[in-house]
Design a protein around this motif. Structure first.
Motif, PDB file in Angstrom:
ATOM      1  N   TRP A   1       0.841  -1.192   0.000  1.00  0.00           N
ATOM      2  CA  TRP A   1       0.000   0.000   0.000  1.00  0.00           C
ATOM      3  C   TRP A   1       0.876   1.241   0.000  1.00  0.00           C
ATOM      4  CZ3 TRP A   1      -5.453  -0.552   0.715  1.00  0.00           C
ATOM      5  CH2 TRP A   1      -5.863  -1.855   1.000  1.00  0.00           C
TER       6      TRP A   1
ATOM      7  N   GLY B   1       0.388   5.730   0.284  1.00  0.00           N
ATOM      8  CA  GLY B   1      -0.562   6.816   0.484  1.00  0.00           C
ATOM      9  C   GLY B   1       0.133   8.151   0.619  1.00  0.00           C
TER      10      GLY B   1
ATOM     11  N   ALA C   1      -9.224   3.386  -4.769  1.00  0.00           N
ATOM     12  CA  ALA C   1      -8.474   4.305  -3.917  1.00  0.00           C
ATOM     13  C   ALA C   1      -9.436   4.873  -2.893  1.00  0.00           C
ATOM     14  CB  ALA C   1      -7.841   5.421  -4.743  1.00  0.00           C
TER      15      ALA C   1
ATOM     16  N   ILE D   1      -5.144   6.543   0.184  1.00  0.00           N
ATOM     17  CA  ILE D   1      -4.354   5.312   0.194  1.00  0.00           C
ATOM     18  C   ILE D   1      -4.784   4.461  -0.988  1.00  0.00           C
ATOM     19  CG2 ILE D   1      -5.940   4.096   1.746  1.00  0.00           C
ATOM     20  CD1 ILE D   1      -3.444   2.716   2.948  1.00  0.00           C
TER      21      ILE D   1
ATOM     22  N   LYS E   1      -3.864   0.673  -3.192  1.00  0.00           N
ATOM     23  CA  LYS E   1      -3.182  -0.616  -3.163  1.00  0.00           C
ATOM     24  C   LYS E   1      -2.638  -0.944  -4.541  1.00  0.00           C
ATOM     25  CE  LYS E   1      -3.532  -5.435  -1.854  1.00  0.00           C
ATOM     26  NZ  LYS E   1      -4.338  -6.532  -1.323  1.00  0.00           N
TER      27      LYS E   1
ATOM     28  N   HIS F   1       2.781   3.113  -7.060  1.00  0.00           N
ATOM     29  CA  HIS F   1       3.876   3.565  -6.207  1.00  0.00           C
ATOM     30  C   HIS F   1       4.536   4.848  -6.678  1.00  0.00           C
ATOM     31  CE1 HIS F   1       4.693  -0.450  -3.952  1.00  0.00           C
ATOM     32  NE2 HIS F   1       3.451  -0.036  -3.878  1.00  0.00           N
TER      33      HIS F   1
ATOM     34  N   ARG G   1       4.261   4.277   3.120  1.00  0.00           N
ATOM     35  CA  ARG G   1       3.934   2.974   2.560  1.00  0.00           C
ATOM     36  C   ARG G   1       3.708   1.972   3.673  1.00  0.00           C
ATOM     37  NH1 ARG G   1       8.662  -0.364   1.588  1.00  0.00           N
ATOM     38  NH2 ARG G   1      10.505   0.529   2.582  1.00  0.00           N
TER      39      ARG G   1
ATOM     40  N   ASP H   1       1.437  -5.436   4.475  1.00  0.00           N
ATOM     41  CA  ASP H   1       0.309  -5.989   5.223  1.00  0.00           C
ATOM     42  C   ASP H   1       0.521  -7.473   5.504  1.00  0.00           C
ATOM     43  OD1 ASP H   1      -0.482  -7.438   2.931  1.00  0.00           O
ATOM     44  OD2 ASP H   1      -1.800  -5.831   2.256  1.00  0.00           O
TER      45      ASP H   1
ATOM     46  N   PRO I   1      -4.955  -2.932   5.959  1.00  0.00           N
ATOM     47  CA  PRO I   1      -5.576  -1.608   5.942  1.00  0.00           C
ATOM     48  C   PRO I   1      -7.066  -1.674   5.634  1.00  0.00           C
ATOM     49  CG  PRO I   1      -3.461  -1.530   4.869  1.00  0.00           C
ATOM     50  CD  PRO I   1      -3.743  -2.985   5.147  1.00  0.00           C
TER      51      PRO I   1
ATOM     52  N   MET J   1     -13.132  -3.438  -2.173  1.00  0.00           N
ATOM     53  CA  MET J   1     -11.825  -3.631  -2.765  1.00  0.00           C
ATOM     54  C   MET J   1     -11.839  -4.742  -3.810  1.00  0.00           C
ATOM     55  SD  MET J   1      -9.167  -3.294   0.358  1.00  0.00           S
ATOM     56  CE  MET J   1      -7.865  -3.671  -0.833  1.00  0.00           C
TER      57      MET J   1
END
Length: 370
Positions: A166, A168, A202, A224, A226, A231, A267, A270, A294, A354
């Motif tokens: 992730w 953000g 998002a 945030i 994924k 990136h 970043r 998870d 998240p 998601m």
């Protein structure tokens, strides 16, 4: 290089996980040294929402009163779907910038007897028979070896190399104007959580923070996303700009707003990273343990839960004089399984979206009709 006398536990990293773990350990009577390369207070990219999962630990460490004075109290969240549908849901949390929260948690650890050394960089780990038994540190140009019976690694995402799942960004604004009926005052504030499915899901937020968050319109504004394709910082900046222009209602909130800080990026890894919780004699907590999922369990609560579970496992190890990896891992893992989060209703809805970007639209439209 000089060697410093032994400690029971050295905690590497003074973020929420490290500070909470150190507090519990010292509260139990252990000799704890906490190290951090930064000088506190320091900033940290976050959504700044302090929810029930971490609050139970802040309460157990007698820091609620101080937190209450420095926070806005969020009572409701307005959900906005990618199609523009809106619905308001009950949602309670404190909201305070990490600049202040993390300093509070460090001060709390010190009040429980933890020795804290800041501006102290860990350059390596000392091993005997393949297990970590101390750290090498550099402070003010002097390198030292600090020995301990256990090491807690709370050194964040960089603890072990891994691709962030992730990423953000966040900035602070002032002058954001919510409707007075929606966000009234310090102890009755409202925030916004929005969803966008362009180029993958998002999540965006606008959250009043601090005691004057509502009065002065001081808000944490962020997002945030994924996926590795997200990136690139330039992609995030453009996506945020597009969302802020996405509707007249959002644009109206920012008509007289002033950006107080530059966009900062962070970043997360998870639970899919499947990192070991105990390795080579060190116990990992917080981001270093990669126990965050998240939106299903917020990062601060996950960090605090790992801190408590690791502290309990360490205390049991000292009581039994058994520091074996097998015993530590069993106690740590059992402690994590006992942790629960009562505030999961909204999170579960978000997690559903998601997997199917259209789910959020349907959820919000259904809620809006009630």
């Amino acid at each position: 290089m000089r060697t410093i006398i032994d400690r029971d536990v050295i905690v590497v990293g003074a973020g929420p996980a490290g500070a909470i773990c150190a507090s519990y350990l010292s509260k139990a009577g252990l000799d704890v040294l906490m190290l951090d390369k930064e000088t506190f207070p320091r900033d940290k990219v976050c959504g700044d929402m302090v929810r029930e999962g971490i609050m139970k630990h802040i309460e157990a460490l007698d820091a609620v009163e101080a937190l209450d004075k420095m926070s806005a109290c969020i009572r409701k969240i307005k959900l906005i779907s990618s199609a523009g549908s809106e619905a308001v849901m009950p949602f309670e949390c404190y909201a305070v910038p990490r600049f202040y929260l993390d300093k509070l948690l460090v001060d709390t650890a010190v009040s429980w007897g933890v020795e804290f050394r800041q501006g102290c960089t860990v350059t390596g780990f000392v091993k005997e028979s393949g297990k970590i038994c101390g750290v090498k540190v550099m402070q003010k140009g002097t390198e030292s070896i600090l020995r301990s019976r256990m090491v807690i690694r709370a050194d964040g995402v960089v603890s072990e190399k891994a691709d962030a799942a992730w990423i953000g960004q966040r900035a602070y604004f002032k002058g954001i104007k919510f409707e007075k009926s929606f966000s009234k005052e310090q102890y009755d504030a409202g925030g916004i959580f929005a969803f966008d499915d362009k180029e993958g899901p998002a999540y965006f937020w606008i959250i009043p923070v601090g005691p004057d968050g509502v009065k002065r319109g001081i808000c944490n504004v962020g997002m945030i996303v994924k996926g590795r394709d997200s990136h690139k910082i330039s992609n995030l900046e453009q996506r945020m700009a597009d969302w802020l222009e996405s509707s007249e209602k959002i644009k109206t909130l920012f008509e007289n707003a002033e950006q107080l800080s530059p966009w900062k990026f962070g970043r997360l890894v998870d639970v899919n990273e499947e990192r070991r919780l105990v390795k080579d004699g060190a116990v990992f907590v917080g981001d270093a343990a990669a126990q965050i999922f998240p939106l299903l369990n917020d990062g601060l609560s996950a960090a605090a839960d790992t801190a408590k579970a690791a502290a309990d496992a360490a205390i049991a190890a000292f009581d039994a004089e058994d520091f074996s990896e097998e015993s530590l891992l069993a106690d740590y893992d059992n402690g994590l399984k006992k942790q629960t989060d009562d505030e999961v209703k909204l999170d579960k809805l978000l997690m559903e979206s998601m997997h199917d970007p259209k789910v959020m639209d349907k959820i919000v439209e259904k809620l809006a009709r009630k």
